[in-house]
Write a protein that holds these residues in place. Structure first.
Motif, PDB file in Angstrom:
ATOM      1  N   UNK A  65       0.806  -1.223   0.000  1.00 39.25           N
ATOM      2  CA  UNK A  65       0.000   0.000   0.000  1.00 39.25           C
ATOM      3  C   UNK A  65       0.844   1.280   0.000  1.00 39.25           C
ATOM      4  N   UNK A  66       2.158   1.141  -0.076  1.00 37.37           N
ATOM      5  CA  UNK A  66       3.025   2.305   0.050  1.00 37.37           C
ATOM      6  C   UNK A  66       2.753   3.392  -0.973  1.00 37.37           C
ATOM      7  N   UNK A  67       2.545   3.007  -2.241  1.00 38.01           N
ATOM      8  CA  UNK A  67       2.321   4.016  -3.279  1.00 38.01           C
ATOM      9  C   UNK A  67       1.029   4.779  -3.028  1.00 38.01           C
ATOM     10  N   UNK A  68      -0.024   4.074  -2.572  1.00 39.39           N
ATOM     11  CA  UNK A  68      -1.290   4.751  -2.267  1.00 39.39           C
ATOM     12  C   UNK A  68      -1.118   5.720  -1.102  1.00 39.39           C
ATOM     13  N   UNK A  69      -0.357   5.291  -0.082  1.00 39.12           N
ATOM     14  CA  UNK A  69      -0.120   6.157   1.077  1.00 39.12           C
ATOM     15  C   UNK A  69       0.649   7.409   0.665  1.00 39.12           C
ATOM     16  N   UNK A  70       1.726   7.238  -0.118  1.00 38.39           N
ATOM     17  CA  UNK A  70       2.567   8.378  -0.476  1.00 38.39           C
ATOM     18  C   UNK A  70       1.849   9.311  -1.451  1.00 38.39           C
ATOM     19  N   UNK A  71       1.078   8.766  -2.380  1.00 42.97           N
ATOM     20  CA  UNK A  71       0.310   9.623  -3.288  1.00 42.97           C
ATOM     21  C   UNK A  71      -0.681  10.467  -2.491  1.00 42.97           C
ATOM     22  N   UNK A  72      -1.322   9.841  -1.522  1.00 38.99           N
ATOM     23  CA  UNK A  72      -2.254  10.572  -0.648  1.00 38.99           C
ATOM     24  C   UNK A  72      -1.504  11.620   0.176  1.00 38.99           C
ATOM     25  N   UNK A  73      -0.314  11.237   0.644  1.00 35.44           N
ATOM     26  CA  UNK A  73       0.516  12.143   1.448  1.00 35.44           C
ATOM     27  C   UNK A  73       0.851  13.422   0.681  1.00 35.44           C
ATOM     28  N   UNK A  74       1.339  13.272  -0.572  1.00 28.92           N
ATOM     29  CA  UNK A  74       1.699  14.456  -1.353  1.00 28.92           C
ATOM     30  C   UNK A  74       0.477  15.348  -1.582  1.00 28.92           C
ATOM     31  N   UNK A  75      -0.633  14.751  -1.935  1.00 27.77           N
ATOM     32  CA  UNK A  75      -1.855  15.530  -2.171  1.00 27.77           C
ATOM     33  C   UNK A  75      -2.280  16.255  -0.904  1.00 27.77           C
ATOM     34  N   UNK A  76      -2.204  15.580   0.220  1.00 36.26           N
ATOM     35  CA  UNK A  76      -2.615  16.167   1.501  1.00 36.26           C
ATOM     36  C   UNK A  76      -1.671  17.293   1.927  1.00 36.26           C
ATOM     37  N   UNK A 103       7.871   6.102  -1.759  1.00 37.30           N
ATOM     38  CA  UNK A 103       7.257   4.891  -1.232  1.00 37.30           C
ATOM     39  C   UNK A 103       8.308   3.801  -1.043  1.00 37.30           C
ATOM     40  N   UNK A 104       9.211   3.670  -2.024  1.00 39.93           N
ATOM     41  CA  UNK A 104      10.286   2.690  -1.908  1.00 39.93           C
ATOM     42  C   UNK A 104      11.209   3.036  -0.733  1.00 39.93           C
ATOM     43  N   UNK A 105      11.512   4.317  -0.555  1.00 38.84           N
ATOM     44  CA  UNK A 105      12.402   4.739   0.536  1.00 38.84           C
ATOM     45  C   UNK A 105      11.772   4.453   1.895  1.00 38.84           C
ATOM     46  N   UNK A 106      10.465   4.716   2.034  1.00 39.58           N
ATOM     47  CA  UNK A 106       9.786   4.456   3.305  1.00 39.58           C
ATOM     48  C   UNK A 106       9.772   2.961   3.594  1.00 39.58           C
ATOM     49  N   UNK A 107       9.491   2.151   2.564  1.00 46.27           N
ATOM     50  CA  UNK A 107       9.536   0.702   2.740  1.00 46.27           C
ATOM     51  C   UNK A 107      10.940   0.248   3.165  1.00 46.27           C
TER      52      UNK A 107
END
Length: 430
Positions: A65-76, A103-107
């Motif tokens: 789910x990392x890409x979904x989290x980070x995409x949401x993060x940038x938008x937010x 997302x890759x870095x956070x993972x």
């Protein structure tokens, strides 16, 4: 006078117009070695064993789910703090590559939370980019707040209070690592003769067409010392005193509807004239050439990746003429290969330097041995007798697929990975 060490550094430019534009530049410039190490930085807050265990257990969730989290993060975050939009590359944001890289870095952070030494290279690369953009300690809490909120909002009830608390502690630890690392970089930049922090105004002294696609911009400081769009290019040369620079920029054409024309490269080519003023940050980066070694050097590049290699080559022939150098470059053809005459002159005047130039397309007027050496793409297995040198160091620069192939080929032929160094253009996901 600056130390005679060449390495890739990030230099950020800003156009002096009513609406300023900023560009990031990765330079292979002559600067004192300003590498920092997060291992030697100020003490950081450590996680408890339980917090480490919780964060590490979330790595599979982040992989999914990392890409979904980070995409949401940038938008937010950018919705709540629009002033931070100027810190990010809009093209990478639009293409999704920046979200994928983060997302890759956070993972990777979660997966290595109990072995932070494995992240040394990533911290150096990201920290140098942060420094090039002037990232400040007071911006880290903004990122942390929106990252934690995004984890909760995307994962919902699966993001329990213990998970959020553990990630809050993990983020603070990571923020401390970067803040201390970047503080060291800023301090070293200020202490370096000719170095600076923040923005400094430079004038475009000359603009030279190097090929059909590449133009060099010679930058000189103006007496006096806004950001719109960050970009990063390689310095293809710098003066011995480090008070003037050259960047060589490829004009990026559109590639179908999925990849529009390069916004900043086209602006530089078409709208920035000699005499224009740009604002420039101090160069930063971790792609280094060990000038003290006597080992042979093999410089391998593809396309516009030739620019930092020419800078390194220039340093080697002047400050380490005893070292054997093999210059290997691949281009689509002679029309788009930059600085051919400069390279030919260096090879002719320095017997310790040899070259292997690959063209995919050969014009009728081009002669093998004069304009190029081989037709097609670089296949290391076919030139191993010329590039496999005892204890040599290998430097790679070019498109990511190009470097991946060369790295794999060198390792397959027995070159230790620690002797292979690379510079990546764009967002890195692996």
């Amino acid at each position: 006078m600056l130390a005679k060490t060449r390495f890739a550094r990030i230099l950020t430019l800003q156009h002096a117009t009513a609406r300023p534009l900023a560009y990031g530049v990765v330079s292979a410039a002559s600067f004192a070695n300003t590498k920092a190490s997060f291992h030697s930085s100020a003490p950081r807050r450590e996680l408890s064993a339980e917090q480490q265990s919780i964060v590490k257990s979330t790595a599979p969730v982040l992989a999914e789910h990392g890409l979904a989290i980070i995409s949401h993060f940038y938008k937010r975050m950018l919705g709540n703090h629009p002033e931070l939009r100027n810190m990010f590359n809009a093209a990478h944001q639009g293409a999704g590559s920046q979200s994928a890289a983060l997302a890759h870095a956070v993972w990777a952070y979660a997966a290595n939370i109990d072995n932070l030494g494995a992240l040394t290279a990533a911290v150096a690369r990201i920290g140098n980019k942060h420094a090039s953009l002037g990232v400040r300690p007071d911006q880290y809490p903004i990122v942390g707040e929106n990252l934690l909120a995004s984890i909760k909002e995307v994962l919902g009830d699966a993001a329990t209070r213990p998970i959020i608390d553990a990630w809050a502690a993990a983020y603070q630890q990571l923020a401390d690592i970067f803040i201390n690392f970047e503080r060291d970089l800023y301090a070293q930049a200020e202490a370096t003769p000719g170095g600076w922090t923040g923005w400094r105004k430079f004038r475009v002294a000359r603009k030279v067409h190097e090929s059909d696609e590449i133009i060099s911009f010679y930058l000189e400081p103006v007496p006096e010392l806004g950001i719109y769009q960050p970009r990063q290019y390689s310095l293809s040369d710098t003066s011995g005193e480090g008070n003037s620079f050259r960047i060589s920029v490829k004009k990026e054409a559109a590639k179908g509807q999925e990849q529009p024309a390069g916004r900043i490269s086209n602006l530089l080519h078409e709208n920035v004239s000699e005499g224009a003023e740009l604002e420039v940050s101090n160069p930063y980066g971790e792609f280094t050439l060990d000038i003290e070694s006597d080992a042979p050097v093999v410089l391998m590049s593809g396309g516009v990746g030739i620019t930092p290699m020419l800078s390194m080559l220039g340093t080697l022939v002047v400050h380490a003429p005893q070292r054997q150098v093999v210059f290997v470059h691949a281009a689509r053809g002679g029309k788009v290969m930059a600085m051919k005459n400069y390279l030919s002159q260096i090879v002719e005047e320095n017997k310790q330097v040899s070259r292997l130039i690959f063209y995919e397309e050969i014009a009728e007027s081009e002669q093998q041995g004069r304009d190029y050496d081989c037709q097609g793409r670089i296949e290391i297995d076919k030139i191993k007798d010329k590039v496999l040198l005892p204890d040599a160091n290998y430097y790679l620069c070019g498109p990511i697929p190009f470097m991946r192939v060369q790295q794999q080929s060198l390792e397959a032929l027995g070159v230790p990975s620690e002797r292979i160094h690379s510079e990546v253009f764009g967002s890195v996901t692996a």
